[in-house]
Design an enzyme around this catalytic site. Structure first.
Site, short mmCIF file in Angstrom:
data_model
loop_
_atom_site.label_atom_id
_atom_site.label_comp_id
_atom_site.label_asym_id
_atom_site.label_seq_id
_atom_site.Cartn_x
_atom_site.Cartn_y
_atom_site.Cartn_z
N ARG A 57 0.86 -1.18 0.00
CA ARG A 57 0.00 0.00 0.00
C ARG A 57 0.90 1.24 0.00
NH1 ARG A 57 -2.61 2.99 4.80
NH2 ARG A 57 -3.87 4.49 3.68
N HIS A 103 -3.23 10.83 0.85
CA HIS A 103 -2.68 10.63 2.19
C HIS A 103 -2.11 11.97 2.65
CE1 HIS A 103 -1.06 7.29 5.01
NE2 HIS A 103 -0.82 8.45 5.62
N GLU A 120 -7.55 7.97 6.39
CA GLU A 120 -7.88 8.54 7.70
C GLU A 120 -8.48 9.95 7.64
OE1 GLU A 120 -4.49 8.32 10.30
OE2 GLU A 120 -4.52 6.14 10.35
N ASN A 160 -7.17 1.31 9.98
CA ASN A 160 -5.86 1.56 10.58
C ASN A 160 -6.04 1.52 12.09
OD1 ASN A 160 -5.05 2.02 7.98
ND2 ASN A 160 -4.57 4.19 8.26
N TYR A 164 -4.13 1.58 15.86
CA TYR A 164 -2.93 1.79 16.66
C TYR A 164 -3.16 1.52 18.14
CZ TYR A 164 -0.54 3.24 12.51
OH TYR A 164 0.03 3.22 11.27
N GLU A 194 -3.20 -0.38 8.06
CA GLU A 194 -2.03 0.07 8.83
C GLU A 194 -2.10 -0.51 10.23
OE1 GLU A 194 -1.26 4.31 9.18
OE2 GLU A 194 -1.74 4.61 7.06
C1 FCB Z 1 -1.30 7.08 10.79
C2 FCB Z 1 -0.95 7.67 9.44
C3 FCB Z 1 0.40 7.24 8.93
C4 FCB Z 1 1.44 7.20 10.04
C5 FCB Z 1 0.92 6.41 11.23
C6 FCB Z 1 1.92 6.29 12.35
O1 FCB Z 1 -2.26 7.88 11.40
O2 FCB Z 1 -1.91 7.29 8.48
O3 FCB Z 1 0.77 8.12 7.91
O4 FCB Z 1 1.83 8.47 10.38
O5 FCB Z 1 -0.25 7.00 11.70
#
Ligand code: FCB
Length: 462
Positions: free
Chosen positions: A83, A127, A172, A305, A307, A366
């Site tokens: 990607r 992006h 995002e 995505n 985290y 992600e």
């Molecule tokens: C996400 C973004 C990516 C990167 C990660 C750590 O929010 O999409 O570009 O910065 O965080």
């Protein structure tokens, strides 16, 4: 030590796509080469005090020149997906009008090189590097930007569509709206709080219009291309049993998650009356929600995505009625983010519970972590914590699949250490270490670990 620090991952479904992700401004550099126009991030980086240490994406990983080496690194991992994002200002330097052939040619070569190695390209069309002239005309606060985005999507699809089976429109939109328009810590640096919401709506409208453009243009192998939207999603929980915290968490969930997923999957916005929003805000015009939800063409896949989870408390005296609080966890990343792989399982099963049959196949576009990795004198990078992070999250993902969520692929953020937005080069997310003086690439232990796990999944290893 080798990359093998854990027992083998459980077996993922056949055809599951193993990938890595990057983004144009974070890796390409060459910001003034071959006709690329300036983006909001070029401007933001040049504004005193905005980016840590005054870092810029001028050179970044120099991927624009070193991409053959980076494709080799992907191939060395045995990945089946990559990607990346297309830089709008490289393809349409002023955001609308004239197309820059050299920009298109760059991505054309990249796509060919990936396919040559058996890697399926997953381009993201936006992006965050908006052409500066569009920002000067209002950026995503201006409705017109959505139409310019669809024009640009048609240009890229016209060139790459014969080889690209699947696209991501936006990356995002929540984070871009929140950090770029509500709080101002990202480009374009506006601090409008809730007045940033039109920037969210116009991105979603851009998604819907671009999806139409993609679907009506060229298709790979004669098949209609799949269209994905990638959202940053987080499982939200109240900070305490206090009903005020529960109410604040619901509002936060509506803004962060549901605002960007309900319209696309259900054709309506969540109720935001708690923050004073009318049922039909003036910036939502007749027909917009039909465009956003695809006019009968369901979204082909939801990019997720992930985290970390979010805990929210009420903030009766704040400018907004909620405040995210620190989430405790046994370990934390270099960014001080809590490491909680179970959050990925809860997020995915929660999506399934919330949207039921309206939830399309999910792609984890992600997931990853930053640590202050260093190259040892013998040329190795022992990033044991990253291996533990990826191992834990892939097991959580596997459990979500076992619980019935249709997940089609997983892309590690990121292939390379890169420009981490307002944090400059201080956060290293890569499977490959990048020396930002020499631009030398050094695969980390996590690279070897992932290579072996992917080989085992693909039946190439015991
Ligand atoms: C996400 C973004 C990516 C990167 C990660 C750590 O929010 O999409 O570009 O910065 O965080």
């Amino acid at each position: 030590m080798t990359g093998r620090a854990t027992s083998r991952l459980p077996r993922f479904p056949d055809g599951f796509v193993w990938g890595a992700a990057t983004a144009s401004y974070q890796i390409e550099g060459a910001v003034a080469e071959d006709g690329r126009g300036p983006s909001v991030w070029d401007t933001f980086c040049r504004t005193e005090g905005r980016v840590r240490d005054g870092d810029t994406g001028d050179v970044a990983c120099d991927h624009y020149h070193r991409w053959p080496q980076d494709v080799d690194l992907l191939a060395g991992l045995g990945l089946t997906g990559y990607r990346f994002s297309v830089a709008w200002p490289r393809v349409v330097p002023t955001g609308s009008g004239a197309v820059n052939e050299a920009g298109l040619a760059f991505y054309d070569r990249l796509v060919d090189a990936l396919l040559d190695k058996g890697i399926t390209p997953l381009p993201t069309l936006f992006h965050w590097d908006l052409p500066q002239p569009l920002e000067d005309a209002g950026g995503w606060l201006a409705r017109d930007t959505a139409y310019r985005f669809a024009d640009y999507a048609a240009v890229v699809a016209g060139r790459l569509g014969d080889r690209v089976p699947r696209w991501v429109t936006l990356n995002e939109p929540f984070i871009h709206m929140a950090l770029g328009y509500a709080f101002g810590s990202h480009a374009p640096g506006r601090a409008l709080l809730l007045d940033a919401l039109p920037a969210g709506h116009h991105q979603l409208l851009g998604h819907g219009l671009a999806a139409e453009a993609l679907r009506s243009s060229g298709s790979a192998n004669g098949r209609r291309p799949e269209v994905l939207l990638t959202n940053n999603l987080t499982p939200v929980a109240p900070a305490s049993d206090d009903p005020a915290d529960a109410a604040a968490a619901a509002v936060y969930d509506a803004l962060h998650n549901r605002f960007f997923t309900d319209p696309v999957l259900l054709g309506r916005y969540p109720d935001l009356s708690a923050v004073g929003l009318p049922e039909m805000p003036p910036w939502v015009l007749d027909g917009d929600l039909a465009t956003i939800s695809g006019r009968g063409h369901h979204l082909d896949g939801l990019g997720v995505n992930y985290y970390n989870p979010t805990h929210v408390a009420a903030a009766p005296d704040g400018p907004l009625p909620f405040a995210p609080v620190r989430v405790e966890a046994p370990t934390r990343t270099g960014f001080d983010w809590p490491v909680l792989p179970g959050g990925l399982h809860d997020l995915l099963t929660g999506l399934r519970a919330r949207y039921g049959r309206a939830l399309p196949p999910v792609w984890v576009t992600e997931n990853g972590c930053s640590y202050p990795d260093v190259v040892a004198p013998d040329g190795t990078v022992h990033d044991t914590e990253r291996i533990a992070f990826l191992d834990g999250h892939l097991r959580a993902l596997h459990a979500a699949i076992a619980d019935g969520v249709d997940v089609r692929g997983y892309y590690v953020w990121s292939l390379l250490d890169n420009f981490e937005w307002a944090d400059g080069y201080s956060q290293r997310f890569g499977l490959v270490h990048v020396d930002f003086e020499t631009l030398a690439r050094t695969p980390k232990d996590s690279y070897a670990w992932l290579r072996d796990e992917v080989a085992a999944q693909r039946g190439l290893l015991p």
